[in-house]
Design a protein around this motif. Sequence first.
Motif: not given
Length: 143
Positions: A28-32, A44-54, A84-90, A127-129
Amino acid sequence: MLKGIPKIISPELMKVLLEMGHGDEIVLADGNFPAASCASRLIRCDGHGIIELLDAILKFFPLDTYSENPVSLMQVVEGDPATPTIWKDYRSAIKKYDQDFTSFEMVERFAFYERSKKAFAIVATGESALYANILLKKGVVVE
């Protein structure tokens, strides 16, 4: 349409999840992330963040219990001040579905790219994180 499948999971993504076997990996790849240049199968899953997809994927996707680290993250490049604070959410999302989950495998940036090239598929998100890329290794369905 079918009942019970989150709308964020496209038919293409569901097909890929079903086709994957034990030990196959999905990114699951971020936008960069250079998803198009690394992927043998690109979803392609543009427009969605990884947390909701995960969260949606883990409802169906068993993590590999035979692997010491069924979930891998791209480690922060040495000298980069990013935290990376998103890792806690993961971790929270994963623990919701796999209470035995303990830790992430941290993979150096270029090693992560090389491993991604061998993955069954890469899901490009919006995902922009920073350092939000996550790799999941599929386990065995025991039900």
